[in-house]
Structures are given as C-alpha cells and as structure tokens.
Enzyme design. Structure first.
Site, short mmCIF file in Angstrom:
data_model
loop_
_atom_site.label_atom_id
_atom_site.label_comp_id
_atom_site.label_asym_id
_atom_site.label_seq_id
_atom_site.Cartn_x
_atom_site.Cartn_y
_atom_site.Cartn_z
N GLY A 111 37.14 -11.74 -32.21
CA GLY A 111 36.21 -10.72 -31.74
C GLY A 111 34.80 -10.78 -32.24
O GLY A 111 33.91 -10.09 -31.71
N PRO A 154 39.56 -16.41 -34.24
CA PRO A 154 38.22 -16.45 -33.65
C PRO A 154 38.18 -17.41 -32.46
O PRO A 154 38.78 -18.48 -32.49
CB PRO A 154 37.36 -16.98 -34.79
CG PRO A 154 38.29 -17.83 -35.60
CD PRO A 154 39.65 -17.16 -35.51
N GLY A 155 37.49 -17.00 -31.43
CA GLY A 155 37.32 -17.86 -30.26
C GLY A 155 35.85 -18.13 -30.02
O GLY A 155 35.30 -19.18 -30.39
N ARG A 156 35.18 -17.12 -29.48
CA ARG A 156 33.78 -17.27 -29.08
C ARG A 156 32.87 -17.76 -30.21
O ARG A 156 32.03 -18.62 -30.01
CB ARG A 156 33.29 -15.89 -28.61
CG ARG A 156 31.91 -15.88 -28.05
CD ARG A 156 31.43 -14.45 -27.78
NE ARG A 156 32.43 -13.58 -27.28
CZ ARG A 156 32.60 -13.26 -25.99
NH1 ARG A 156 31.80 -13.76 -25.09
NH2 ARG A 156 33.56 -12.44 -25.63
N ARG A 205 30.95 -15.56 -16.33
CA ARG A 205 30.53 -14.43 -17.18
C ARG A 205 29.41 -13.58 -16.59
O ARG A 205 29.52 -12.35 -16.61
CB ARG A 205 30.16 -14.91 -18.59
CG ARG A 205 31.29 -15.69 -19.29
CD ARG A 205 31.04 -15.92 -20.76
NE ARG A 205 31.16 -14.70 -21.50
CZ ARG A 205 30.15 -13.96 -21.90
NH1 ARG A 205 28.92 -14.35 -21.67
NH2 ARG A 205 30.35 -12.84 -22.54
N TYR A 239 30.76 -9.88 -16.04
CA TYR A 239 30.39 -8.86 -17.03
C TYR A 239 28.90 -8.56 -17.03
O TYR A 239 28.41 -7.83 -17.90
CB TYR A 239 30.73 -9.33 -18.45
CG TYR A 239 32.06 -10.01 -18.61
CD1 TYR A 239 33.25 -9.29 -18.52
CD2 TYR A 239 32.13 -11.38 -18.89
CE1 TYR A 239 34.47 -9.93 -18.67
CE2 TYR A 239 33.35 -12.02 -19.06
CZ TYR A 239 34.51 -11.29 -18.95
OH TYR A 239 35.72 -11.92 -19.11
N CYS A 248 29.49 -18.31 -1.58
CA CYS A 248 29.17 -17.33 -0.53
C CYS A 248 29.45 -15.91 -0.97
O CYS A 248 30.31 -15.23 -0.40
CB CYS A 248 29.96 -17.67 0.71
SG CYS A 248 29.65 -19.37 1.19
N GLU A 249 28.78 -15.48 -2.01
CA GLU A 249 28.89 -14.10 -2.48
C GLU A 249 27.59 -13.73 -3.14
O GLU A 249 27.02 -14.54 -3.89
CB GLU A 249 29.98 -13.97 -3.57
CG GLU A 249 31.35 -14.26 -3.09
CD GLU A 249 32.41 -13.45 -3.84
OE1 GLU A 249 32.10 -12.36 -4.34
OE2 GLU A 249 33.53 -13.94 -3.89
N TYR A 297 34.58 -19.38 -22.99
CA TYR A 297 34.82 -18.65 -21.76
C TYR A 297 33.94 -19.17 -20.62
O TYR A 297 33.49 -18.42 -19.77
CB TYR A 297 34.63 -17.14 -21.97
CG TYR A 297 35.48 -16.62 -23.11
CD1 TYR A 297 36.86 -16.55 -22.99
CD2 TYR A 297 34.92 -16.25 -24.34
CE1 TYR A 297 37.66 -16.12 -24.04
CE2 TYR A 297 35.71 -15.82 -25.39
CZ TYR A 297 37.07 -15.75 -25.23
OH TYR A 297 37.86 -15.33 -26.27
N1 LLP Z 1 42.89 -12.85 -30.09
C1 LLP Z 1 43.26 -12.17 -29.00
C2 LLP Z 1 44.56 -11.50 -29.00
C3 LLP Z 1 42.40 -12.09 -27.89
O1 LLP Z 1 42.78 -11.40 -26.82
C4 LLP Z 1 41.15 -12.74 -27.93
C5 LLP Z 1 40.25 -12.69 -26.79
C6 LLP Z 1 40.81 -13.46 -29.09
C7 LLP Z 1 41.70 -13.49 -30.15
C8 LLP Z 1 39.52 -14.20 -29.22
O2 LLP Z 1 38.44 -13.33 -29.17
P1 LLP Z 1 36.95 -13.85 -29.48
O3 LLP Z 1 36.90 -14.26 -30.94
O4 LLP Z 1 36.69 -14.98 -28.59
O5 LLP Z 1 36.11 -12.67 -29.18
N2 LLP Z 1 36.25 -13.64 -21.11
C9 LLP Z 1 35.55 -12.74 -21.99
C10 LLP Z 1 36.21 -12.64 -23.33
C11 LLP Z 1 37.67 -12.25 -23.25
C12 LLP Z 1 38.34 -12.17 -24.60
C13 LLP Z 1 39.81 -12.09 -24.47
N3 LLP Z 1 40.54 -12.08 -25.69
C14 LLP Z 1 34.10 -13.17 -22.10
O6 LLP Z 1 33.72 -14.17 -21.48
O7 LLP Z 1 33.30 -12.51 -22.76
#
Ligand code: LLP
Length: 416
Positions: free
Chosen positions: A240, A275-277, A313, A317, A344-345, A373
């Site tokens: 997050g 962590p992802g993003r 994105r 969003y 086409c949108e 993402y």
């Molecule tokens: N853990 C869980 C259970 C999650 O659902 C997520 C993200 C993460 C970890 C990783 O979160 P991060 O560190 O990346 O914030 N598509 C959206 C983001 C969707 C996030 C979904 N879950 C975007 O492009 O902003």
C-alpha cells in the site's frame, strides 16, 4: 529514485537511449530498469534490517517473470492472488515457503495447488473460505498455513477503488468475528496451521497515519487472540505504500519502516510486507509514438499508439502520469492537449488538458511511473496486441516479453 534521465537532450533508461530501444522493438513498449528494481527492493528491505521480516513482493503490480526473478534474486518472497500468479511465482524460482496467498475468491483448484506446493500461508478472507480450506487440506492430508485477514475499518484516504480496509469493502473479516474464527480453527490443527494475522488496507497510501491506525487495531486484535490461547508467528501488514506520480509526497520506506518498527516493538512477531507499487511503479515507463495531432474547435488532441488497453490507470482512476519527450525540444512553445489512444471510447486517454511540448507526428513520449499496474492490467480490447516489455541493465537491454502477434490474438478461439 529511478534511473530514467536525460543526458543532453536524449532520454535514457539507465545507460541506453530510450529512442534506440523503441526503434528496435517498436512502440508501444514498456521499459523497466533493473537497477531501479534492485534499488527499490533494498530501500524497502533495508528499512527493516534490524527486525525479523519477510518481503513478499506483490506479483499483481507487475508479474513479468524477469521482474519476479530480479526480486527473488535479491531475497524476496511473493504475494500472490491466483493460481496463475502461483504458477508464475514458481516458474520464476521462488521459495514456496516465502509465498503468501491473498484474495477474497480463491477457487478450489487454486487452494489445492497452493497447499500441495507448501506455500507459507493463505490469507483467509471469510469464514466460508476457512472451512473450505480446512476440508481441502484434510482431504490432501496436509496442513495449510493460515492467516486471517482482519478488516480494521480504517480509511486509507486513497482512491475508493483501491481502498480495502473499510467495513464497507469486500476484504477481510471484522475483528470480533475474526477472533471467533481463530477459535474455531483451533479445533482443526491437523489441517490448519494458525501462523499469522494479515491486514492490508489499500493502495497508493501517501500518509503514515492510516498504516499506524490499522496497526494499532491489529495489535489489539493480536492481544485478544493471545488471550484465547492462539499464538501466531507472523504479522502480515500488506502493501500500500504510495509513490510520486505528480506532486504526492509519500513517506520514504525508511520513515515508513521506523514508524512500523516503533509500533510493533515487543510483539515478538516476524513482519511480512506485500509491497507492489513502491517496488515497480517508478521503475518502468511506457513509450509511445505520436500518430497524429489534431485541433478541434475546443481542444488539441495528441493521438498516440498506446491506449487504455496498455495503461488503464488514467481511464480507470483518473490517475496522473507524467509525460516526458524522448527527445527534448529546443525552445518552449508548450501546448495544452489531451493525449489519447486509438481506442473507440472517449474514456481512452493517457492525459487530460496537460501542458506539453509541441509533440508532432512521429515523436515519442515516455509515460512515467508505468512499471506498476501497467502491463499487468493491460488487455486486448479493440483486438490490440499487448505491448512488448523490455528490461534494461546498465548499457544492455533485453526483450522480456515479446509483442503479441495476430496469431496470439485468436489463440484458442474456434468457429464451430
Ligand atoms: N497486498 C494485497 C492483499 C493487495 O490487494 C495489494 C494490492 C497489494 C498487497 C499491493 O499493494 P501496493 O503495494 O501495490 O499498493 N490497480 C490499482 C492498484 C490496485 C491494488 C490492488 N491490491 C492501481 O493501478 O492503482
């Protein structure tokens, strides 16, 4: 911090001119910087060096095997949400004991796959799921590592589509009920190994306070569990942590780390992070070429060869992504324009009313912060071929996923 910079008037990915890559592999293309990925991993990991912890990079943010392999090579585990992600994770060579499986809707075959491969734990999101896992593990005569995802009911103050820790969201189990579920699970220790508690509250969070609020509630929950004789080993804090797309000032991982370490002191648990993003977002760009420009009575449009199917994105969003010219323009002469794709949108845009250099047909632009993402949310809408992905390392680059072909597009289709 990332390694996409201008040298003179040319935009570089580490030591390679972006234009060179784009000319060789075509556009649209995603370019990732290996050095940035490694740097981000260590910035995060280093923030927790003094305490027992495990980083499980969240595969959904960017699931390319080369990206997964890069993190795994640095010691990372992985957070998965589907059988497909588990398959990728294993192909990339992850240690299953470093895999956590989240998600509200795990299917039977996915649970079976995870249990058979002996992953560290399944993050359970409902009482029904817990019973289902218990049955499957019993049938397989195996023990499934379990953490219940607690919904702490805190507002992460992010886009509503990516907020997950509020009562009204579909995720997790509210604390009171979750305690009962652990007590229930204690009756089935032959098939359920109660090793953790999980809490993920949302994504692109740019303040510390929601994390702290969630942690405080989770700590209360852990005490309640201990009072019931349930002793867990892991606290999974989820992911997050936000990044800078525009002017956001999210806390650096070191500050996030300090706050979390302070808050979890004395708990005696190993912390897990997903962590992802923050790991991949700013480690990738999407390079696209201008096809046409046009001026209507009201607006200027820059029509490019990337679209919402490549980077969803902005459409989904209303997200902001910085745009940089691959070759800097001499002089000024900015224009205000919408950058739009061929789909086409009217929702197919990458930027709205943006002040930009005077791009013309044939010019290339880099859409920044597209490493997370980006490709992982891309689709074939309008029967567009999904883009090529490239990894740069120093002065070298490699295609890590080929651009799709028309043949790929109809794979598996039939005409009975
Ligand atoms: N853990 C869980 C259970 C999650 O659902 C997520 C993200 C993460 C970890 C990783 O979160 P991060 O560190 O990346 O914030 N598509 C959206 C983001 C969707 C996030 C979904 N879950 C975007 O492009 O902003």
């Amino acid at each position: 911090m990332h390694f996409f910079n201008y040298k003179g008037s040319r935009f570089y990915a580490e030591g390679v001119p972006v234009e060179k890559i784009a000319k060789e592999v075509g556009t649209p293309c995603f370019i990732y910087s290996s050095r940035t990925l490694v740097r981000h991993y260590h910035a995060f990991d280093g923030a927790f060096k003094d305490i027992p912890h495990l980083i499980c990079y969240s595969v959904k943010a960017n699931s390319n095997l080369a990206v997964l392999r890069t993190f795994i090579g640095e010691g990372s585990g992985l957070d998965i949400v589907s059988g497909g992600e588990l398959y990728r994770a294993l192909k990339a060579g992850v240690d299953p004991k470093k895999v956590v499986f989240s998600g509200v809707g795990k299917r039977e075959e996915e649970i079976e796959y995870a249990i058979k491969r002996c992953i560290l734990m399944l993050n359970v999101e409902s009482p029904e799921e817990l019973r289902f896992i218990n049955r499957i593990a019993g049938r397989l005569k195996k023990r499934a590592g379990i953490a219940i995802r607690v919904n702490p009911d805190v507002d992460p103050r992010t886009h509503p589509y990516i907020s997950t820790g509020l009562k009204k969201n579909k995720f997790g189990i509210e604390a009171d009920l979750a305690v009962k579920e652990y007590i229930y699970a204690k009756r089935y220790l032959k098939s359920l190994d109660l090793i953790g508690v999980d809490c993920h509250i949302g994504s692109q969070i740019t303040k510390l306070s929601p994390f702290i609020d969630a942690l405080r509630k989770t700590k209360g929950f852990i005490t309640a569990l201990r009072n019931e004789g349930v002793d867990i080993k892991y606290l999974d804090i989820g992911g997050g942590l936000g990044i800078t797309y525009d002017r956001e000032k999210p806390p650096h991982p070191s500050r996030y780390g300090k706050a979390i370490i302070r808050e979890t002191k004395g708990l005696g648990l190993t912390l897990i992070f997903e962590p992802g993003r923050v790991m991949v977002g700013n480690a990738g760009i999407l390079v696209t070429r201008v096809l046409y420009t046009k001026q209507s009575a009201e607006k200027r449009f820059i029509i490019v060869d990337a679209a919402m199917n490549d980077l969803a994105r902005p459409s989904l969003y209303g997200s902001y992504h910085t745009i940089k010219p691959v070759k800097m323009y001499r002089g000024r002469g900015e224009v205000i324009a919408d950058v739009v794709g061929p789909i086409c949108e009217s929702g197919d845009f990458l930027a709205k009313e943006r002040e930009l250099p005077p791009f013309k047909s044939g010019d290339m632009m880099a859409i920044m912060s597209s490493g997370g993402y980006g490709f992982s949310m891309s689709s074939n809408y309008n029967s567009r071929l999904r883009a090529v992905e490239v990894m740069v390392k120093g002065r070298e680059f490699r295609v890590i996923r080929e651009r799709e072909t028309y043949r790929d597009l109809i794979k598996g289709e039939g005409m009975p």
